[in-house]
Design a protein around this motif. Structure first.
Motif, PDB file in Angstrom:
ATOM      1  N   GLU A  42       4.455  -3.456  -3.558  1.00 34.55           N
ATOM      2  CA  GLU A  42       4.404  -3.800  -5.236  1.00 34.55           C
ATOM      3  C   GLU A  42       4.257  -5.359  -5.369  1.00 34.55           C
ATOM      4  OE1 GLU A  42       7.393  -3.478  -9.194  1.00 34.55           O
ATOM      5  OE2 GLU A  42       7.541  -1.744  -7.552  1.00 34.55           O
ATOM      6  N   MET A  43       4.985  -6.034  -4.471  1.00 32.44           N
ATOM      7  CA  MET A  43       4.872  -7.381  -4.498  1.00 32.44           C
ATOM      8  C   MET A  43       3.367  -7.743  -4.021  1.00 32.44           C
ATOM      9  SD  MET A  43       4.420 -10.385  -2.030  1.00 32.44           S
ATOM     10  CE  MET A  43       5.098  -9.863  -0.882  1.00 32.44           C
ATOM     11  N   ARG A 188      26.692 -12.580   2.521  1.00 34.41           N
ATOM     12  CA  ARG A 188      26.198 -13.010   3.486  1.00 34.41           C
ATOM     13  C   ARG A 188      25.261 -11.922   3.995  1.00 34.41           C
ATOM     14  NH1 ARG A 188      30.722 -15.595   3.554  1.00 34.41           N
ATOM     15  NH2 ARG A 188      31.912 -14.129   4.611  1.00 34.41           N
ATOM     16  N   VAL A 189      25.385 -10.817   3.714  1.00 28.93           N
ATOM     17  CA  VAL A 189      24.409  -9.714   4.169  1.00 28.93           C
ATOM     18  C   VAL A 189      23.358  -9.631   3.170  1.00 28.93           C
ATOM     19  CG1 VAL A 189      24.369  -7.150   4.440  1.00 28.93           C
ATOM     20  CG2 VAL A 189      26.391  -8.391   5.289  1.00 28.93           C
ATOM     21  N   ASN A 190      23.722  -9.891   1.839  1.00 29.77           N
ATOM     22  CA  ASN A 190      23.047  -9.429   0.753  1.00 29.77           C
ATOM     23  C   ASN A 190      21.862 -10.663   0.386  1.00 29.77           C
ATOM     24  OD1 ASN A 190      22.130  -7.550  -1.120  1.00 29.77           O
ATOM     25  ND2 ASN A 190      23.306  -8.594  -2.934  1.00 29.77           N
ATOM     26  N   ARG A 191      21.169 -10.912   1.355  1.00 26.84           N
ATOM     27  CA  ARG A 191      20.116 -11.884   1.252  1.00 26.84           C
ATOM     28  C   ARG A 191      18.762 -11.347   2.172  1.00 26.84           C
ATOM     29  NH1 ARG A 191      20.792 -16.700  -1.912  1.00 26.84           N
ATOM     30  NH2 ARG A 191      22.996 -16.535  -2.217  1.00 26.84           N
ATOM     31  N   SER A 192      17.701 -11.592   1.417  1.00 29.92           N
ATOM     32  CA  SER A 192      16.563 -10.902   1.863  1.00 29.92           C
ATOM     33  C   SER A 192      15.720 -11.859   3.000  1.00 29.92           C
ATOM     34  CB  SER A 192      15.569 -10.464   0.775  1.00 29.92           C
ATOM     35  OG  SER A 192      14.397 -10.248   1.569  1.00 29.92           O
ATOM     36  N   PRO A 193      15.350 -11.344   4.095  1.00 27.34           N
ATOM     37  CA  PRO A 193      14.781 -12.052   5.233  1.00 27.34           C
ATOM     38  C   PRO A 193      13.116 -11.797   5.098  1.00 27.34           C
ATOM     39  CG  PRO A 193      15.601 -10.299   6.187  1.00 27.34           C
ATOM     40  CD  PRO A 193      16.013 -10.112   4.768  1.00 27.34           C
ATOM     41  N   LEU A 194      12.703 -10.771   4.324  1.00 29.70           N
ATOM     42  CA  LEU A 194      11.442 -10.285   4.271  1.00 29.70           C
ATOM     43  C   LEU A 194      10.505 -11.573   3.799  1.00 29.70           C
ATOM     44  CD1 LEU A 194      10.100  -7.654   5.203  1.00 29.70           C
ATOM     45  CD2 LEU A 194       9.940  -7.331   2.628  1.00 29.70           C
ATOM     46  N   GLY A 195       9.474 -11.663   4.338  1.00 29.33           N
ATOM     47  CA  GLY A 195       8.391 -12.862   4.015  1.00 29.33           C
ATOM     48  C   GLY A 195       8.659 -13.762   5.032  1.00 29.33           C
ATOM     49  N   ALA A 196       9.521 -13.780   5.903  1.00 26.78           N
ATOM     50  CA  ALA A 196       9.510 -14.888   7.302  1.00 26.78           C
ATOM     51  C   ALA A 196       8.800 -14.325   8.296  1.00 26.78           C
ATOM     52  CB  ALA A 196      11.165 -14.703   7.859  1.00 26.78           C
ATOM     53  N   PHE A 204      -0.230 -15.735   3.590  1.00 21.41           N
ATOM     54  CA  PHE A 204      -0.544 -15.191   2.305  1.00 21.41           C
ATOM     55  C   PHE A 204       0.461 -15.675   1.194  1.00 21.41           C
ATOM     56  CE2 PHE A 204      -2.048 -12.037   5.514  1.00 21.41           C
ATOM     57  CZ  PHE A 204      -3.257 -11.889   5.091  1.00 21.41           C
ATOM     58  N   PRO A 205      -0.151 -15.710   0.077  1.00 23.43           N
ATOM     59  CA  PRO A 205       0.781 -16.244  -0.971  1.00 23.43           C
ATOM     60  C   PRO A 205       1.719 -15.120  -1.740  1.00 23.43           C
ATOM     61  CG  PRO A 205      -1.090 -15.513  -1.759  1.00 23.43           C
ATOM     62  CD  PRO A 205      -1.312 -15.352  -0.407  1.00 23.43           C
ATOM     63  N   ILE A 206       2.640 -14.804  -0.838  1.00 23.40           N
ATOM     64  CA  ILE A 206       3.636 -13.791  -1.188  1.00 23.40           C
ATOM     65  C   ILE A 206       4.770 -14.257  -1.915  1.00 23.40           C
ATOM     66  CG2 ILE A 206       3.155 -12.448   0.920  1.00 23.40           C
ATOM     67  CD1 ILE A 206       5.815 -13.270   1.814  1.00 23.40           C
ATOM     68  N   ASP A 207       5.403 -13.462  -2.842  1.00 25.74           N
ATOM     69  CA  ASP A 207       6.465 -13.850  -3.695  1.00 25.74           C
ATOM     70  C   ASP A 207       7.960 -13.336  -3.109  1.00 25.74           C
ATOM     71  OD1 ASP A 207       8.418 -14.152  -5.647  1.00 25.74           O
ATOM     72  OD2 ASP A 207       7.142 -13.749  -7.214  1.00 25.74           O
ATOM     73  N   ARG A 208       8.716 -14.150  -2.291  1.00 25.80           N
ATOM     74  CA  ARG A 208       9.946 -13.600  -1.563  1.00 25.80           C
ATOM     75  C   ARG A 208      10.696 -13.088  -2.575  1.00 25.80           C
ATOM     76  NH1 ARG A 208      12.167 -17.018   3.217  1.00 25.80           N
ATOM     77  NH2 ARG A 208      13.095 -14.897   3.304  1.00 25.80           N
ATOM     78  N   HIS A 209      10.922 -13.768  -3.571  1.00 25.82           N
ATOM     79  CA  HIS A 209      11.989 -13.640  -4.443  1.00 25.82           C
ATOM     80  C   HIS A 209      11.948 -12.359  -5.150  1.00 25.82           C
ATOM     81  CE1 HIS A 209      14.274 -17.436  -4.091  1.00 25.82           C
ATOM     82  NE2 HIS A 209      13.213 -18.040  -3.873  1.00 25.82           N
ATOM     83  N   TYR A 210      10.741 -12.103  -5.425  1.00 28.44           N
ATOM     84  CA  TYR A 210      10.281 -10.907  -6.347  1.00 28.44           C
ATOM     85  C   TYR A 210      10.561  -9.711  -5.563  1.00 28.44           C
ATOM     86  CZ  TYR A 210       7.524  -7.325  -8.647  1.00 28.44           C
ATOM     87  OH  TYR A 210       7.210  -5.862  -9.410  1.00 28.44           O
ATOM     88  N   VAL A 211      10.602  -9.832  -4.334  1.00 32.61           N
ATOM     89  CA  VAL A 211      10.950  -8.660  -3.441  1.00 32.61           C
ATOM     90  C   VAL A 211      12.491  -8.495  -3.155  1.00 32.61           C
ATOM     91  CG1 VAL A 211      10.779  -7.724  -1.095  1.00 32.61           C
ATOM     92  CG2 VAL A 211       8.695  -8.514  -2.036  1.00 32.61           C
ATOM     93  N   ALA A 212      13.071  -9.805  -3.211  1.00 37.19           N
ATOM     94  CA  ALA A 212      14.637  -9.817  -3.132  1.00 37.19           C
ATOM     95  C   ALA A 212      15.136  -9.360  -4.430  1.00 37.19           C
ATOM     96  CB  ALA A 212      14.949 -11.141  -2.981  1.00 37.19           C
ATOM     97  N   ASP A 213      14.553  -9.607  -5.413  1.00 40.40           N
ATOM     98  CA  ASP A 213      15.066  -9.099  -6.813  1.00 40.40           C
ATOM     99  C   ASP A 213      14.991  -7.434  -7.058  1.00 40.40           C
ATOM    100  OD1 ASP A 213      15.927 -11.502  -7.678  1.00 40.40           O
ATOM    101  OD2 ASP A 213      14.140 -11.656  -8.919  1.00 40.40           O
ATOM    102  N   LYS A 214      13.666  -6.918  -6.581  1.00 35.80           N
ATOM    103  CA  LYS A 214      13.614  -5.532  -6.522  1.00 35.80           C
ATOM    104  C   LYS A 214      14.274  -4.815  -5.764  1.00 35.80           C
ATOM    105  CE  LYS A 214      10.520  -3.340  -8.093  1.00 35.80           C
ATOM    106  NZ  LYS A 214      10.426  -2.695  -9.206  1.00 35.80           N
ATOM    107  N   LEU A 215      15.023  -5.463  -4.632  1.00 36.71           N
ATOM    108  CA  LEU A 215      15.929  -4.731  -3.635  1.00 36.71           C
ATOM    109  C   LEU A 215      17.316  -5.037  -4.066  1.00 36.71           C
ATOM    110  CD1 LEU A 215      13.784  -5.102  -0.351  1.00 36.71           C
ATOM    111  CD2 LEU A 215      14.223  -3.031  -1.808  1.00 36.71           C
ATOM    112  N   HIS A 216      17.714  -5.840  -5.154  1.00 40.56           N
ATOM    113  CA  HIS A 216      18.772  -6.358  -5.511  1.00 40.56           C
ATOM    114  C   HIS A 216      19.570  -7.093  -4.529  1.00 40.56           C
ATOM    115  CE1 HIS A 216      18.532  -3.549  -9.095  1.00 40.56           C
ATOM    116  NE2 HIS A 216      18.127  -2.594  -8.155  1.00 40.56           N
TER     117      HIS A 216
END
Length: 477
Positions: A42-43, A188-196, A204-216
C-alpha cells in the motif's frame, strides 16, 4: 532456481537446503508476514513506486495466499527456505510476475525483524491477559480466606502466622511486576524496522512512517543498521518470561508441599492432578511439578539467545536465524503454564482447620511475646533473651506458649500479666501487624482493593490493543 540465485552457477547442496531452511518453524510468522506485506505494498503505491493497479493485484493475491495458508492448503517448501520466500512464491503463483514487485524497497533482513515484532507484541498482550486472569484467581482465594491463618515461613521453618489471603497477595504482587515489565517492554517492541533494507536503507522514496502507522506501531527504528541487527527486544522478552516462569515455579513448589500428607494445607482439584500406574492411592500434583520443571527450558532459551548474539558484528548474520525457535517455545511454554494455573488456583480447596492447627502447635507467636515485653519498657535484646528461655522451657516440657500458666510466665518475667493470652492468640498476632503491607485483615483488604483496580487497568489496556489490531488480523486472514 532460488529467488536470489542470479549470481550462482550451481544449486545449493541438498544438505545445505535442509540445514539452513527455517520454514519448519518460522511458518508461525505467516499471518504477520502478510500483514507487513499488505502495508508495504500500500505504501509502495502511495509513494508511486509501483502503480495502483499492480498494488491492488498484489493485495488481492496476498489475501488469497493468507486464506490458503490458514486453511492448510498452501504448500510450504524447504526449497524456498523461509516464510518470506514461501509467501512470495505463493504470491507469484497466484498473480504472476507482478508479485515480484512486492519486494521492492525491502530485504528479508528488515522483513523478518518486522514479523518478529508483530508476533511478539501479540504475544506480550496474550501473556499480560493471562497473568491478569491468574491474579483474579488468586484474589478469589484471598477474598474467600480473609480469616484463614497459616504459618509464615523463613528457611522453611515456621516463623510468624499470616493470613492465607496475605500469602496469596504476595503472588499477586509478583505477577503485577511481571505485567509491568511486559507492558514496559511493549514500547521497545512496538517500533517498525521496515525500510531499513538489508542494512543501509533503500534508494526508493519510501514512507516508513506510513507503514508504521498502518501497522499500529508507535514509530520506527531510526538507525537502519540497528533496525536489522537488534534482537534486544527478544532477549528482553526471554528475560521477562524467565521471571514469570520463576514466579510460577515458586508457587508450584508451595502447592507441591502444601498438598502433601506432611502439610495437608490444600487439596488440588482432581482435574489438575494425575495418578500412579502402580500405586492406586496416589494423587500427584503433576501440573505444578511440570511447570516447575519447565522453568529450565525457558532459562535455557534466554541463555541460548544471549550466547548467539554475544559475538556478532553489527547487521544481519545467519546466526540470527536462531532467534525464533527459543522465542516461540518460551511463549508457548509460559502461555500454557499460565492458562493452567488460573483454574488450578481457583479450584483448589484450602484446608483452613489444618492450617490453624499448625499455627497453634508452634512458636510463631514468640516475637509477639518479645514485643509485649518491649511495650512494658524492657529493652528488646533483654526481651529477646527472656523469650528464648521461655521457648526452651516449653520445648523441654513439650508445651507451647499458650499452654503455660500465668505463674509459669511470671517465673521468667514479672512484666507478664493475664492479657498475655489475648496477645499471643493467632488472631491477635496476625491483626497486630496493622501497617501498610502488613498481614492484618484490614491491611490485606486494602491490598485486594488496590490490586483489583490495577487488574482492571490491565484488562482495559489489553482490550484497547485487541480492538486496534483486530483490523490487521482480519485483513490478512
Amino acid at each position: 532456481m532460488k529467488l536470489w540465485g542470479g549470481r550462482f552457477t550451481k544449486p545449493t547442496n541438498e544438505l545445505v537446503d535442509e540445514y539452513t531452511a527455517s520454514i519448519g518453524f518460522d511458518q508461525k510468522l505467516a499471518q504477520y508476514d502478510i500483514q507487513g506485506s499488505l502495508a508495504h505494498v500500500e505504501m509502495l503505491a502511495k509513494c508511486e513506486i509501483i502503480s495502483q493497479a499492480d498494488a491492488e493485484t498484489i493485495k488481492q493475491g496476498l489475501e488469497k495466499v493468507a486464506k490458503k495458508i490458514e486453511a492448510g492448503e498452501a504448500e510450504l517448501s524447504e526449497i524456498n527456505e523461509d516464510i518470506h520466500m514461501n509467501v512470495e512464491k505463493l504470491l507469484t503463483d497466484e498473480v504472476g510476475a507482478v508479485g515480484g514487485k512486492l519486494h521492492t524497497g525491502r530485504s528479508r533482513n528488515d522483513q523478518v525483524a518486522l514479523d518478529m515484532r508483530l508476533y511478539l507484541r501479540d504475544s506480550l498482550v496474550t501473556l499480560v491477559d493471562l497473568l491478569a486472569a491468574l491474579q483474579q484467581a488468586l484474589l478469589k482465594q484471598a477474598n474467600a480466606n480473609l480469616d484463614t491463618i497459616l504459618p509464615g515461613y523463613t528457611h522453611l521453618q515456621r516463623a510468624q502466622p499470616v493470613l492465607f489471603a496475605h500469602h496469596m497477595m504476595a503472588y499477586v504482587s509478583m505477577f503485577e511486576r511481571d505485567i509491568e515489565r511486559l507492558r514496559d517492554s511493549f514500547k521497545r517492541v512496538n517500533r517498525s524496522p521496515l525500510g531499513a533494507g538489508a542494512l543501509a536503507g533503500t534508494t526508493f522514496p519510501i514512507d516508513r512512517h506510513y507503514v508504521a502507522d498502518k501497522l499500529h506501531f508507535d514509530g520506527v527504528v531510526e538507525n537502519s543498521l540497528d533496525a536489522v541487527s537488534d534482537r534486544d527486544f527478544v532477549v528482553e522478552f526471554l528475560s521477562n518470561a524467565s521471571l514469570v516462569i520463576m514466579h510460577l515455579s515458586r508457587l508450584s513448589e508451595e502447592f507441591v508441599q502444601w498438598s502433601s500428607a506432611e502439610f495437608k494445607f490444600i487439596e488440588l482439584d482432581d482435574a489438575f492432578c494425575t495418578g500412579s500406574s502402580m500405586m492406586p492411592q496416589k494423587k500427584n500434583p503433576d501440573v505444578a511439578e511440570l511447570v516447575r520443571g519447565k522453568s529450565g527450558r525457558v532459562y535455557g532459551n534466554l541463555i541460548g539467545m544471549l550466547t548467539t548474539l554475544k559475538g556478532l558484528p553489527i547487521a544481519y548474520n545467519k546466526d540470527m536465524q536462531e532467534d525464533k525457535e527459543g522465542m516461540f517455545d518460551t511463549f508457548e511454554t509460559v502461555k500454557g503454564a499460565l492458562a493452567l494455573f488460573a483454574p488450578m488456583v481457583e479450584t483448589m480447596e484450602v484446608k483452613k482447620d489444618n492450617m490453624y492447627a499448625a499455627v497453634a502447635e508452634d512458636f510463631s507467636n514468640a516475637t509477639d511475646l518479645a514485643d509485649y515485653l518491649v511495650n512494658k519498657d524492657l529493652p528488646f535484646r533483654e526481651a529477646h533473651a527472656v523469650v528464648g528461655q521461655v521457648v526452651l522451657h516449653c520445648i523441654q516440657e513439650n508445651k507451647y506458649l499458650l499452654d503455660l500458666s500465668l505463674a509459669d510466665f511470671k517465673g521468667f518475667s514479672d512484666y507478664i500479666e493475664e492479657d498475655i493470652y489475648h496477645v499471643l492468640a493467632p488472631e491477635t498476632v496476625v491483626n497486630a501487624r496493622d501497617i501498610v503491607g502488613g498481614t492484618a485483615k484490614n491491611r490485606v483488604e486494602d491490598q485486594i482493593s488496590n490490586a483489583e483496580q490495577r487488574i482492571s487497568d490491565t484488562q482495559s489496556w489489553v482490550k484497547t490493543y485487541e480492538e486496534k489490531v483486530n483490523v490487521l488480523k482480519k485483513a490478512s486472514s
